[in-house]
Design an enzyme around this catalytic site. Structure first.
Site, PDB file in Angstrom:
ATOM      1  CG  HIS A 125      -1.988  -1.030   1.202  1.00  0.00           C
ATOM      2  ND1 HIS A 125      -2.859  -1.195   0.146  1.00  0.00           N
ATOM      3  CD2 HIS A 125      -2.307  -1.998   2.108  1.00  0.00           C
ATOM      4  CE1 HIS A 125      -3.675  -2.215   0.404  1.00  0.00           C
ATOM      5  NE2 HIS A 125      -3.353  -2.723   1.583  1.00  0.00           N
ATOM      6  CG  ASP A 162      -2.814  -8.466   0.594  1.00  0.00           C
ATOM      7  OD1 ASP A 162      -2.146  -8.754   1.598  1.00  0.00           O
ATOM      8  OD2 ASP A 162      -3.857  -7.760   0.647  1.00  0.00           O
ATOM      9  CG  HIS A 164      -6.602  -5.445   1.496  1.00  0.00           C
ATOM     10  ND1 HIS A 164      -6.062  -6.338   2.406  1.00  0.00           N
ATOM     11  CD2 HIS A 164      -7.808  -5.072   1.988  1.00  0.00           C
ATOM     12  CE1 HIS A 164      -6.910  -6.477   3.422  1.00  0.00           C
ATOM     13  NE2 HIS A 164      -7.972  -5.730   3.194  1.00  0.00           N
ATOM     14  CG  ASP A 245      -5.047 -10.111   3.156  1.00  0.00           C
ATOM     15  OD1 ASP A 245      -4.718 -10.605   2.056  1.00  0.00           O
ATOM     16  OD2 ASP A 245      -4.765  -8.941   3.482  1.00  0.00           O
TER      17      ASP A 245
HETATM   18 ZN   LIG Z   1      -4.203  -7.264   2.554  1.00  0.00          ZN
END
Ligand SMILES: [Zn+2]
Length: 308
Positions: A125, A162, A164, A245
């Protein structure tokens, strides 16, 4: 040939405060479990100091200076609402980057065939000039630049599984035709970016958004498209932003993978890597917030990396 496991205990001193999901136990359970495997196929290595010029390839100098000024002497400081620094974060954040560089060196020098970096904080991120979502330095992005600068590679692929979207990695390579960034992620969801129409300025980004509730076979089927793009691009090296995740037990998202699905996914990536880049893969931990799910999923991921 063996698999490198790159880690060091400085992650223990990256304190994110009480009840933060991105906590030291995440890496501890992974390491304890991998040690229990007593596998002769694992080569354990620690990160080393590295030339900080590589950090500057992924991040603006102003951002790096502001991070440097933000490490507290005591207590905690906040880079954003959920990205927290403690005194020990200075070493932990640098070691997370250093780990992927040692993993890359080991694969390039044929010390091991591939590697997994058990580190925190995660990185995907973190943008060129912004910390975000538990991430300070974009570890995998620095790794890609390292391959290009130090080893003179012309094409590097990053696969980010991931749950996200890796807004930071997309941001850093948005105009860079040497790097193919591929992300599968729950969408719409945090951080908001990653729709399928966003392909980067060089058609070098492939976003594969997935609905909440996606089942394992749907997730794995979505990778057919990803593998097509990967084969077309023909990278010389593959980096994995390995977040776990998307597991059904993960508290931060709603995709329904089981631990063993990370074995299947890794296996498929390895088979393509073998075909197009001699199997050169370095994987680095991103998310994964249910300790049992994380431990089991990483176990499957590393088991797959060790196999031929
Ligand atoms: Zn994540």
């Amino acid at each position: 040939m063996d698999t490198g496991i790159i880690t060091t205990d400085s992650y223990l001193n990256h304190d994110t405060g009480r009840d933060h999901p991105e906590r030291a136990d995440r890496v501890t359970v992974i390491i304890d479990n991998l040690k229990k495997m007593k596998s002769k196929s694992l080569i354990w290595k620690k990160p080393k100091k590295f030339d900080l010029k590589y950090l500057q390839l992924a991040h603006d100098i102003d951002y790096l200076n502001s991070v440097k000024d933000s490490f507290p002497n005591h207590g905690l400081s906040f880079l954003d609402g959920d990205t927290i620094l403690s005194p020990g974060s200075k070493k932990a954040t640098i070691d997370a980057v250093g780990s992927i560089l040692i993993g890359i060196d080991g694969v390039m020098n044929k010390e091991f065939k591939n590697a997994f970096c058990a580190v925190r904080p995660p990185g995907h991120h973190a943008e060129k000039q912004k910390a975000m979502g538990f991430c300070v330095y974009n570890n995998v992005a620095v790794g890609a630049y390292y391959l290009i600068e130090k080893y003179n590679l012309k094409k590097v692929a990053i696969i980010d599984f991931d749950v996200h979207h890796g807004n930071g990695t997309q941001n850093i390579f948005y105009n860079n035709e040497k790097v193919l960034y591929i992300s599968s992620h729950q969408y719409p969801y945090y951080p908001g970016s990653g729709n399928a129409n966003d392909k980067g300025n060089k058609n070098n980004i492939l976003n594969v958004p997935l609905n909440a509730g996606t089942k394992p076979h749907e997730f794995l089927n979505a990778y057919d498209n990803i593998f097509k793009k990967l084969k077309e691009f023909k990278p010389e090296f593959i980096l994995l932003s390995a977040g776990f995740d998307a597991h059904k037990d993960d508290p931060l998202a709603q995709i329904n993978l089981e631990s063993k699905d990370f074995y299947t996914l890794t296996k498929r990536i390895m088979s393509i890597a073998k075909e197009i880049c001699g199997g050169k893969i370095v994987s680095i931990l991103e998310g994964g917030y249910d300790l049992n799910a994380l431990k089991d999923s990483v176990n499957y991921h590393v088991k797959s990396l060790t196999e031929d």
